[in-house]
Design a protein around this motif. Sequence first.
Motif, PDB file in Angstrom:
ATOM      1  N   ASP A   1     -96.169 -37.600  80.402  1.00  0.00           N
ATOM      2  CA  ASP A   1     -95.372 -37.150  79.874  1.00  0.00           C
ATOM      3  C   ASP A   1     -94.582 -35.702  80.401  1.00  0.00           C
ATOM      4  O   ASP A   1     -93.648 -35.484  79.855  1.00  0.00           O
ATOM      5  CB  ASP A   1     -95.737 -36.667  78.467  1.00  0.00           C
TER       6      ASP A   1
ATOM      7  N   ASP B   1     -99.582 -34.513  83.042  1.00  0.00           N
ATOM      8  CA  ASP B   1     -99.692 -35.767  82.602  1.00  0.00           C
ATOM      9  C   ASP B   1     -98.379 -36.789  82.736  1.00  0.00           C
ATOM     10  O   ASP B   1     -97.538 -36.135  82.951  1.00  0.00           O
ATOM     11  CB  ASP B   1    -100.009 -35.800  81.086  1.00  0.00           C
TER      12      ASP B   1
ATOM     13  N   TYR C   1     -96.184 -32.790  81.183  1.00  0.00           N
ATOM     14  CA  TYR C   1     -96.803 -31.601  80.686  1.00  0.00           C
ATOM     15  C   TYR C   1     -98.014 -31.335  81.199  1.00  0.00           C
ATOM     16  O   TYR C   1     -98.832 -32.324  81.703  1.00  0.00           O
ATOM     17  CB  TYR C   1     -97.072 -31.549  79.314  1.00  0.00           C
TER      18      TYR C   1
END
Length: 480
Positions: A185, A183, A187
Amino acid sequence: MSESHQQPALARCPGCEEPPASGDLFCGACGYDLSAVPARPDDRPTMAITVPPAAPPAPAVPPVPPPAPDAPAPPVAAVQWPAASETDSSDVPVPVHRATDLPGTDPGGEPLPASPPVRHDDRAVKGGPAAAEPAAVPVESVEPSDHSGDFALPAPDPRTAEPAPAPAAGTKVCVACRSGRVDPDGYCENCGHAQPRERDHMEQELGSVAAVSDRGLRHHRNEDSFAISSTALPDGSPAVVAIVCDGVSSASRPDEASAAAAVAANEALLESLPRGTHPQQAMHEAIVAASEAVNALAQDPPGSAEHEAHRHQNAPACTLVGAVMAGGLLVVGWVGDSRVYWVPDDRTGPPARLTEDDSWAAQMVAAGLMNEAEAYADERAHAITGWLGADSYELEPHTASFKPDRPGLVVVCTDGLWNYAESAEEMAAAVPPEAHRRPLHGAQVLVGHALDGGGHDNVTVALLPFAVEPQGAGSACITV
């Protein structure tokens, strides 16, 4: 205390052959009246244990149905069954019946589904339908069942199962499970594994210039950035550029500030040098362009909420140091405490530091209030007095031009390196002898030197070999 004399416990129920519990008057399995069973005699003579002669196993005797509660228990007599013959009277083999030939029921009383018998090996009947089928796939996982006596369901056949969809082109795949999508972010959406950041360790080699940047051993991210490039002057001679920036950790988004400054300064130099701008003037303009790029990060985007206005109180900030080799000149420029060192190829010549820090310690030394050892031993030594950012003081870009008279190596670095090789002599000792021929290897060695020393900060270094024809002894001279 009175004692109750209980009937001796039976080994098995005469009705169903199940062992009853001690003191039961009725069998818990079939309800047989155990009180009607005569008590065992007390006389139990010792029997000698002998090994009987080998004999074919006798077929199992079906259990006797339980008699009526009122009827006396029938005497149990041992029956010696003759061994079954393998052929009948016509010498024809007797057919063998298997348990699967008879219908059965599951634990719930429902009839078992009709299915071919399961083989527990990988043999197949020659010429039969199983000969064309491959061996069964071992079961790797079993779904839980509602009944403890149910058989485990086999795993899906990989020949008929639908294959997992391949990730779309350009989609970043998790480095841990190799299947989940990462994703924004950083992760994995499948296993949750945090992905390594691309800036944690960066290396680049471009012709004779190379740079390496590493996160270090203490910081959670790399807030340094660099840019290296090459272009040509109007006369066709080459120009090599190296920019190194160090984000100020106490400011917001220092990693974005250093990246924006490095990109802006590099692009400004690549635009002005081919036009014939003097390298020292081009360096000054590049630092101003980098400052404007960092200042733009503090501006609220259109439509931002009012509660984000406090970001101006801690605007993104970074330091910058750069070097340009063009037309036989070495031009350096800086704001902050990142440095440029000169290491001659002939180590008998003296090395030199070509920049002066914008720091508290440098100001104390320049004012004559402390010597260099005392100033840098103070806890305020590394407090910078100049930086790029919206909340900085009046911008004062520093530039200097040098004309070396001998070949050497230009070391452009952040304080993450020079903290472990502060003086020019210490830096020269840390530079490997072949660094002028292998700049990328030399930069890797210098980063390793900082990491071996503790790696307390981000580490970034760029190496630019400066080649000139030897023109006699003497140190590098400065041309203002």
